[in-house]
Design an enzyme around this catalytic site. Structure first.
Site, PDB file in Angstrom:
ATOM      1  N   CYS A 117      90.224 104.690  30.499  1.00  0.00           N
ATOM      2  CA  CYS A 117      90.956 103.566  31.204  1.00  0.00           C
ATOM      3  C   CYS A 117      92.553 103.588  31.474  1.00  0.00           C
ATOM      4  O   CYS A 117      92.971 102.909  32.419  1.00  0.00           O
ATOM      5  CB  CYS A 117      90.732 102.228  30.424  1.00  0.00           C
ATOM      6  SG  CYS A 117      88.881 101.622  30.178  1.00  0.00           S
ATOM      7  N   HIS A 258      95.900  97.261  32.843  1.00  0.00           N
ATOM      8  CA  HIS A 258      94.508  97.669  33.069  1.00  0.00           C
ATOM      9  C   HIS A 258      93.673  96.426  32.557  1.00  0.00           C
ATOM     10  O   HIS A 258      93.981  95.883  31.839  1.00  0.00           O
ATOM     11  CB  HIS A 258      94.151  98.723  32.039  1.00  0.00           C
ATOM     12  CG  HIS A 258      92.625  98.802  31.816  1.00  0.00           C
ATOM     13  ND1 HIS A 258      92.067  99.111  32.870  1.00  0.00           N
ATOM     14  CD2 HIS A 258      91.832  98.815  30.862  1.00  0.00           C
ATOM     15  CE1 HIS A 258      90.523  99.264  32.681  1.00  0.00           C
ATOM     16  NE2 HIS A 258      90.576  99.132  31.304  1.00  0.00           N
ATOM     17  N   ASN A 288      85.872  95.398  34.426  1.00  0.00           N
ATOM     18  CA  ASN A 288      86.685  96.552  33.996  1.00  0.00           C
ATOM     19  C   ASN A 288      86.155  97.630  34.854  1.00  0.00           C
ATOM     20  O   ASN A 288      84.764  98.114  34.433  1.00  0.00           O
ATOM     21  CB  ASN A 288      86.263  96.684  32.628  1.00  0.00           C
ATOM     22  CG  ASN A 288      87.186  97.893  31.949  1.00  0.00           C
ATOM     23  OD1 ASN A 288      87.609  98.733  32.827  1.00  0.00           O
ATOM     24  ND2 ASN A 288      87.230  98.073  30.972  1.00  0.00           N
TER      25      ASN A 288
HETATM   26  N1  COA Z   1      77.383  87.066  25.103  1.00  0.00           N
HETATM   27  C1  COA Z   1      77.229  86.260  23.980  1.00  0.00           C
HETATM   28  N2  COA Z   1      77.725  86.667  22.801  1.00  0.00           N
HETATM   29  C2  COA Z   1      78.211  88.036  22.663  1.00  0.00           C
HETATM   30  C3  COA Z   1      78.189  88.946  23.581  1.00  0.00           C
HETATM   31  C4  COA Z   1      77.821  88.525  24.823  1.00  0.00           C
HETATM   32  N3  COA Z   1      77.597  89.279  25.943  1.00  0.00           N
HETATM   33  N4  COA Z   1      78.664  89.995  23.197  1.00  0.00           N
HETATM   34  C5  COA Z   1      79.051  89.817  21.866  1.00  0.00           C
HETATM   35  N5  COA Z   1      78.626  88.653  21.579  1.00  0.00           N
HETATM   36  C6  COA Z   1      78.517  88.238  20.020  1.00  0.00           C
HETATM   37  C7  COA Z   1      78.626  89.203  19.206  1.00  0.00           C
HETATM   38  O1  COA Z   1      77.204  89.766  18.772  1.00  0.00           O
HETATM   39  C8  COA Z   1      79.253  88.437  18.012  1.00  0.00           C
HETATM   40  O2  COA Z   1      78.096  87.543  17.282  1.00  0.00           O
HETATM   41  P1  COA Z   1      77.949  87.810  15.942  1.00  0.00           P
HETATM   42  O3  COA Z   1      79.465  87.167  15.263  1.00  0.00           O
HETATM   43  O4  COA Z   1      76.861  86.796  15.456  1.00  0.00           O
HETATM   44  O5  COA Z   1      78.044  89.132  15.369  1.00  0.00           O
HETATM   45  C9  COA Z   1      80.004  87.565  18.580  1.00  0.00           C
HETATM   46  O6  COA Z   1      79.779  87.339  19.953  1.00  0.00           O
HETATM   47  C10 COA Z   1      81.839  87.855  18.523  1.00  0.00           C
HETATM   48  O7  COA Z   1      81.765  89.208  18.860  1.00  0.00           O
HETATM   49  P2  COA Z   1      83.194  89.863  19.180  1.00  0.00           P
HETATM   50  O8  COA Z   1      82.968  91.270  19.332  1.00  0.00           O
HETATM   51  O9  COA Z   1      83.962  89.424  17.869  1.00  0.00           O
HETATM   52  O10 COA Z   1      83.671  89.208  20.162  1.00  0.00           O
HETATM   53  P3  COA Z   1      85.008  89.388  21.004  1.00  0.00           P
HETATM   54  O11 COA Z   1      85.830  88.272  20.939  1.00  0.00           O
HETATM   55  O12 COA Z   1      85.679  90.485  20.403  1.00  0.00           O
HETATM   56  O13 COA Z   1      84.930  90.004  22.513  1.00  0.00           O
HETATM   57  C11 COA Z   1      84.749  91.979  23.659  1.00  0.00           C
HETATM   58  C12 COA Z   1      84.150  91.178  22.560  1.00  0.00           C
HETATM   59  C13 COA Z   1      84.118  93.102  23.893  1.00  0.00           C
HETATM   60  C14 COA Z   1      84.770  91.042  25.068  1.00  0.00           C
HETATM   61  C15 COA Z   1      86.283  92.257  23.078  1.00  0.00           C
HETATM   62  O14 COA Z   1      86.251  92.652  21.836  1.00  0.00           O
HETATM   63  C16 COA Z   1      86.830  93.198  23.974  1.00  0.00           C
HETATM   64  O15 COA Z   1      87.321  92.904  25.081  1.00  0.00           O
HETATM   65  N6  COA Z   1      87.277  94.361  23.533  1.00  0.00           N
HETATM   66  C17 COA Z   1      88.201  95.363  23.910  1.00  0.00           C
HETATM   67  C18 COA Z   1      87.586  95.926  25.403  1.00  0.00           C
HETATM   68  C19 COA Z   1      88.845  96.843  25.646  1.00  0.00           C
HETATM   69  O16 COA Z   1      89.954  96.630  25.904  1.00  0.00           O
HETATM   70  N7  COA Z   1      88.378  98.221  25.792  1.00  0.00           N
HETATM   71  C20 COA Z   1      89.361  99.131  26.155  1.00  0.00           C
HETATM   72  C21 COA Z   1      89.188  99.790  27.550  1.00  0.00           C
HETATM   73  S1  COA Z   1      87.514  99.923  27.896  1.00  0.00           S
END
Ligand code: COA
Length: 334
Positions: A117, A258, A288
């Site tokens: 990224c 980004h 993304n």
């Molecule tokens: N729909 C519904 N629920 C979802 C889901 C989806 N698409 N994806 C994950 N969940 C659930 C998880 O399973 C978790 O459930 P659990 O508590 O029962 O295990 C819950 O939602 C919370 O998950 P969590 O990972 O804490 O969510 P989050 O708020 O951190 O959001 C991302 C997840 C991936 C969106 C976020 O962590 C993120 O954007 N991370 C960084 C991405 C990034 O910057 N990448 C770098 C460059 S590529």
């Protein structure tokens, strides 16, 4: 800090390509256990694009052709093509070679650059250095990724996040030092490899039945872990860059982060003291797009007349590696 060069590297043209096919959040409700409200509130994404036929070189070639058309310029004028991507058409030849052939850039050489990224920022800096050295006059940097080729559409943690797209900039030398690239900070930290990667297909884990069965040819991401370091990484370098140029958030016209997650973007903007209305966004439309997010923002905001000559712009990124960085540029085209 930067050494003194005769020229500044200046972005003198932009171009973009996104495929027509749209996957909205509803599309994923039928595929996996998710819903529009969760995706929108946790990521800021409403829809993303899917390239149904073709490869990353097609995305990149189309973006460069759009750039050339807008500049009324021939592909034969291009000296160098740098393709930032983590989804090359194949390991070799480099996607840059395939793009060169597709657009007929018969006088160019080029190469691929892999920084996930942060790919556009790293490639922009590389291209800028080739121009500032005085060696080349027309360098095209294109961020292009067909993320759909490495996304597991049964993994709800990742599949909703990514989209396909490409965008290109032309870098030329400017004797006017008040415009163009002013300063930059780039970093890598390979200890982040376990949080975000595609494990198989390389020399460590060559492709075999087991790697396919274990789904190791798809992106793996520990979202929570990456979230925390992404905010800190992007905010720290952006802040340092602004400070060491004796500026504050108020002096910056645009932050171009980004586009991985709207909450990461908001937190970064807050930490560098920038108002939300000065932050470029396209995450809602495209998700993304990895190496393409930043140049896609630049292209659309410039073409919409919002990004203007003289604007001070901080571009900031964070990605797999870990890789991260920020660049300070002054926009130089009307
Ligand atoms: N729909 C519904 N629920 C979802 C889901 C989806 N698409 N994806 C994950 N969940 C659930 C998880 O399973 C978790 O459930 P659990 O508590 O029962 O295990 C819950 O939602 C919370 O998950 P969590 O990972 O804490 O969510 P989050 O708020 O951190 O959001 C991302 C997840 C991936 C969106 C976020 O962590 C993120 O954007 N991370 C960084 C991405 C990034 O910057 N990448 C770098 C460059 S590529």
């Amino acid at each position: 800090m930067r050494s003194e060069n005769k020229y500044n590297a200046l972005i003198t043209g932009v171009g973009m390509y996104v495929p027509e096919k749209i996957l909205d959040n509803k599309y994923f409700e039928a595929l996996i256990d998710t819903n529009d409200e969760w995706i929108l509130s946790r990521t800021g994404i409403k829809e993303r694009r899917l390239l149904e036929n073709g490869a990353t070189s097609d995305l990149a070639a189309n973006a460069i052709l759009d750039l050339l058309k807008s500049k009324n310029m021939s592909a034969e004028e291009i000296d160098v093509i740098i393709v930032a991507t983590v989804t090359p058409d194949m390991f070799f030849p480099a996607t840059a070679c395939l793009v060169q052939n597709k657009i007929g850039a018969i006088n160019a050489w080029g190469f691929d650059l892999s920084a996930a990224c942060s790919g556009f920022l790293f490639a922009f800096q590389t291209g800028a250095s080739l121009v500032e050295s005085g060696m080349y006059k027309k360098v095209v940097v294109v961020g292009a990724d067909k993320m759909s080729s490495i996304v597991d559409y049964t993994d709800r943690n990742t599949c909703i996040l990514f989209g396909d797209g490409a965008s290109a900039v032309l870098i030329e030398p400017s004797e006017d030092k008040s415009v163009g690239l002013q300063d930059f900070i780039l970093r890598v930290d390979g200890s982040g490899k376990d949080s975000l990667h595609m494990l198989a297909g390389g020399s460590l884990n060559p492709a075999n039945h087991e790697t396919v069965d274990k789904k190791q040819h798809f992106i793996y991401q520990d979202g929570k872990a990456v979230f925390k370091v992404a905010v800190k990484g992007m905010a720290d370098v952006s802040y340092e860059l602004i400070q060491r140029n004796n500026l504050t958030g108020d002096d910056i016209d645009w932050l171009v982060p980004h586009q991985a997650n709207l909450r990461i973007i908001d937190a970064t903007a807050e930490r560098v003291g920038m108002n939300k209305d000065k932050v470029m966004l396209n995450i809602a439309k495209y998700g993304n797009t990895t190496a393409a997010t930043i140049p896609l923002c630049l292209t659309e905001y410039y073409r919409d007349g919002k990004l203007k000559k003289g604007d001070k712009v901080v571009m900031a990124a964070f990605g797999a590696g870990f890789t991260w960085g920020a660049s300070l540029i002054v926009w130089g085209i009307d």
